[in-house]
Write a protein that holds these residues in place. Sequence first.
Motif, PDB file in Angstrom:
ATOM      1  N   VAL A  97       0.957  -1.247   0.053  1.00 36.41           N
ATOM      2  CA  VAL A  97       0.154  -0.061  -0.031  1.00 36.41           C
ATOM      3  C   VAL A  97       0.796   0.992   0.008  1.00 36.41           C
ATOM      4  N   ALA A  98       0.831   2.062  -1.085  1.00 34.97           N
ATOM      5  CA  ALA A  98       1.542   3.422  -1.120  1.00 34.97           C
ATOM      6  C   ALA A  98       0.618   4.721  -1.029  1.00 34.97           C
ATOM      7  N   ILE A  99       0.786   5.577  -0.248  1.00 35.40           N
ATOM      8  CA  ILE A  99       0.252   6.838  -0.110  1.00 35.40           C
ATOM      9  C   ILE A  99       0.825   8.009  -0.728  1.00 35.40           C
ATOM     10  N   THR A 100       0.150   8.709  -1.380  1.00 34.80           N
ATOM     11  CA  THR A 100       0.878  10.014  -1.908  1.00 34.80           C
ATOM     12  C   THR A 100      -0.078  11.232  -1.734  1.00 34.80           C
ATOM     13  N   GLY A 101       0.210  12.161  -1.733  1.00 35.00           N
ATOM     14  CA  GLY A 101      -0.355  13.558  -1.524  1.00 35.00           C
ATOM     15  C   GLY A 101      -0.724  13.886  -0.031  1.00 35.00           C
ATOM     16  N   ALA A 102      -0.291  13.096   0.898  1.00 33.19           N
ATOM     17  CA  ALA A 102      -0.467  13.310   2.246  1.00 33.19           C
ATOM     18  C   ALA A 102       0.420  13.779   3.009  1.00 33.19           C
ATOM     19  N   SER A 103       1.802  13.228   2.744  1.00 40.05           N
ATOM     20  CA  SER A 103       2.951  13.552   3.758  1.00 40.05           C
ATOM     21  C   SER A 103       3.838  14.356   3.454  1.00 40.05           C
ATOM     22  N   GLU A 104       4.345  15.189   4.729  1.00 39.08           N
ATOM     23  CA  GLU A 104       5.363  15.982   4.527  1.00 39.08           C
ATOM     24  C   GLU A 104       6.566  15.566   3.826  1.00 39.08           C
ATOM     25  N   ASN A 105       6.884  14.353   4.022  1.00 39.88           N
ATOM     26  CA  ASN A 105       7.844  13.504   3.518  1.00 39.88           C
ATOM     27  C   ASN A 105       7.805  12.757   2.155  1.00 39.88           C
ATOM     28  N   GLY A 106       6.889  13.060   1.438  1.00 38.38           N
ATOM     29  CA  GLY A 106       6.520  12.219   0.199  1.00 38.38           C
ATOM     30  C   GLY A 106       5.623  11.133   0.266  1.00 38.38           C
ATOM     31  N   VAL A 107       5.850  10.477  -0.821  1.00 32.37           N
ATOM     32  CA  VAL A 107       5.176   9.225  -0.862  1.00 32.37           C
ATOM     33  C   VAL A 107       5.573   8.083   0.221  1.00 32.37           C
ATOM     34  N   PHE A 108       4.884   7.159   0.869  1.00 27.32           N
ATOM     35  CA  PHE A 108       5.144   6.340   1.599  1.00 27.32           C
ATOM     36  C   PHE A 108       4.241   5.162   1.780  1.00 27.32           C
ATOM     37  N   ARG A 109       4.719   3.996   2.283  1.00 29.32           N
ATOM     38  CA  ARG A 109       3.912   2.888   2.587  1.00 29.32           C
ATOM     39  C   ARG A 109       3.259   2.769   3.717  1.00 29.32           C
ATOM     40  N   TRP A 110       2.114   2.088   3.987  1.00 31.59           N
ATOM     41  CA  TRP A 110       1.454   2.069   4.960  1.00 31.59           C
ATOM     42  C   TRP A 110       1.323   0.599   5.647  1.00 31.59           C
ATOM     43  N   ALA A 111       2.416   0.584   6.436  1.00 25.36           N
ATOM     44  CA  ALA A 111       2.958  -0.696   6.634  1.00 25.36           C
ATOM     45  C   ALA A 111       1.523  -1.522   7.619  1.00 25.36           C
ATOM     46  N   GLU A 112       1.080  -0.867   8.612  1.00 24.88           N
ATOM     47  CA  GLU A 112      -0.009  -1.456   9.243  1.00 24.88           C
ATOM     48  C   GLU A 112      -1.311  -2.077   8.277  1.00 24.88           C
ATOM     49  N   ALA A 113      -1.507  -1.055   7.188  1.00 25.10           N
ATOM     50  CA  ALA A 113      -2.449  -1.696   6.330  1.00 25.10           C
ATOM     51  C   ALA A 113      -2.103  -2.590   5.334  1.00 25.10           C
ATOM     52  N   GLU A 114      -0.892  -2.816   5.162  1.00 25.16           N
ATOM     53  CA  GLU A 114      -0.296  -3.665   4.369  1.00 25.16           C
ATOM     54  C   GLU A 114      -0.369  -5.226   4.919  1.00 25.16           C
ATOM     55  N   ILE A 123       0.546  16.713   5.693  1.00 23.05           N
ATOM     56  CA  ILE A 123       0.619  18.113   4.946  1.00 23.05           C
ATOM     57  C   ILE A 123      -0.592  18.787   5.683  1.00 23.05           C
ATOM     58  N   ALA A 124      -0.361  20.068   5.989  1.00 22.97           N
ATOM     59  CA  ALA A 124      -1.588  21.005   6.378  1.00 22.97           C
ATOM     60  C   ALA A 124      -1.329  22.175   5.740  1.00 22.97           C
ATOM     61  N   ASP A 125      -2.526  22.445   4.860  1.00 19.13           N
ATOM     62  CA  ASP A 125      -2.428  23.820   4.030  1.00 19.13           C
ATOM     63  C   ASP A 125      -3.872  24.123   3.760  1.00 19.13           C
ATOM     64  N   LEU A 126      -4.075  25.041   2.781  1.00 26.92           N
ATOM     65  CA  LEU A 126      -5.374  25.745   2.733  1.00 26.92           C
ATOM     66  C   LEU A 126      -6.638  24.555   1.971  1.00 26.92           C
ATOM     67  N   HIS A 127      -5.981  23.481   1.638  1.00 28.73           N
ATOM     68  CA  HIS A 127      -7.055  22.602   0.950  1.00 28.73           C
ATOM     69  C   HIS A 127      -7.258  21.564   2.047  1.00 28.73           C
ATOM     70  N   GLY A 128      -6.539  21.480   3.284  1.00 31.22           N
ATOM     71  CA  GLY A 128      -6.905  20.332   4.111  1.00 31.22           C
ATOM     72  C   GLY A 128      -6.010  20.420   5.185  1.00 31.22           C
ATOM     73  N   THR A 129      -6.511  20.088   6.481  1.00 33.82           N
ATOM     74  CA  THR A 129      -5.626  19.997   7.774  1.00 33.82           C
ATOM     75  C   THR A 129      -4.586  18.565   7.640  1.00 33.82           C
ATOM     76  N   ALA A 130      -3.958  18.635   8.368  1.00 36.25           N
ATOM     77  CA  ALA A 130      -3.162  17.305   8.702  1.00 36.25           C
ATOM     78  C   ALA A 130      -3.849  16.226   9.112  1.00 36.25           C
ATOM     79  N   ALA A 131      -4.986  16.365  10.178  1.00 30.71           N
ATOM     80  CA  ALA A 131      -5.925  15.473  10.342  1.00 30.71           C
ATOM     81  C   ALA A 131      -6.686  14.953   9.424  1.00 30.71           C
ATOM     82  N   TYR A 132      -7.237  15.854   8.464  1.00 27.52           N
ATOM     83  CA  TYR A 132      -8.286  15.701   7.349  1.00 27.52           C
ATOM     84  C   TYR A 132      -7.206  14.591   6.353  1.00 27.52           C
ATOM     85  N   ARG A 133      -6.123  14.954   6.104  1.00 25.05           N
ATOM     86  CA  ARG A 133      -5.376  13.935   5.222  1.00 25.05           C
ATOM     87  C   ARG A 133      -4.959  12.750   5.951  1.00 25.05           C
ATOM     88  N   ALA A 134      -4.946  12.666   7.062  1.00 28.34           N
ATOM     89  CA  ALA A 134      -4.713  11.248   7.907  1.00 28.34           C
ATOM     90  C   ALA A 134      -5.981  10.686   7.622  1.00 28.34           C
TER      91      ALA A 134
END
Length: 263
Positions: A196-213, A236-247
């Motif tokens: 499982v790879a996630i993009t668009g959410a993290s300040e560190n760029g694309v990442f794998r979600w190990a727990e979901a895997e 990431i937190a910006d005008l498009h969404g908070t960190a909690a929203y992206r999580a």
Amino acid sequence: MYNFDFVKPGSVADAVAALAGEEAQPLSGGQTLIPSMKARLNAPGSLVSLTGIPELVGVCREGDTLVIGAATTHAQVARDAAGDFPGLAALAGQIGDPAVRNKGTIGGSLANNDPSACYPAAALGTGATIVTDRREIAADDYFQGMFTTALEEGEIITSVRLPIPQASAYAKFVQPASRFALTAAFVARYASGVRVAITGASENGVFRWAEAEAALSSDFSANALDGLAHSAHEMIADLHGTAAYRAHLVGVMTRRAVAAAGS
């Protein structure tokens, strides 16, 4: 704009030689580089085009692997990967708009490694191999943070080798102005397990979600993710969404991808 030299080599060897010049920069689809030059955020002395090199273009299957030339456009991937790897083809077909899909390339996207780009999720989600003029780099080692990769100065991506999964899907929550992913998930199931790879959410760029895997490797269904939630830390937190929203979207989009892959 300002004056710069434009070089259009006919082979990878010629491109490598041209990039050895002072202030030379590779140009693939130009979807990020050209706008940055117009805004005077980037000022290369010369652009070395990679799009006219035949060996860098094309989609072909080699056994259980899909091999894509680095200068292959998103539109061509969407068309030519559909039979062997529909999950990847669907991802490519969601990138930008028709103009972007017919100019942008898979190699350019992976080299840029925008934290909201689509292809990094496919590469990391399949455990792809990034092939350059010098070496082969595993996707798990290639992505090193926002806009940061393992590529060295003057190194050119020549192709991407993606293991074809038993099932896969990409679920993208689109930021409507840019068409980038506000948050998106790429899910791929193999005999050895699920990635499982996630993009668009993290300040560190694309990442794998190990727990979901881990959960999906035991039970490949959206229900397997019940009770799982990703932390908002370093989201990431910006005008498009908070960190909690992206999580929260990480979980939502992963469930949607799993449902789509299993349908």
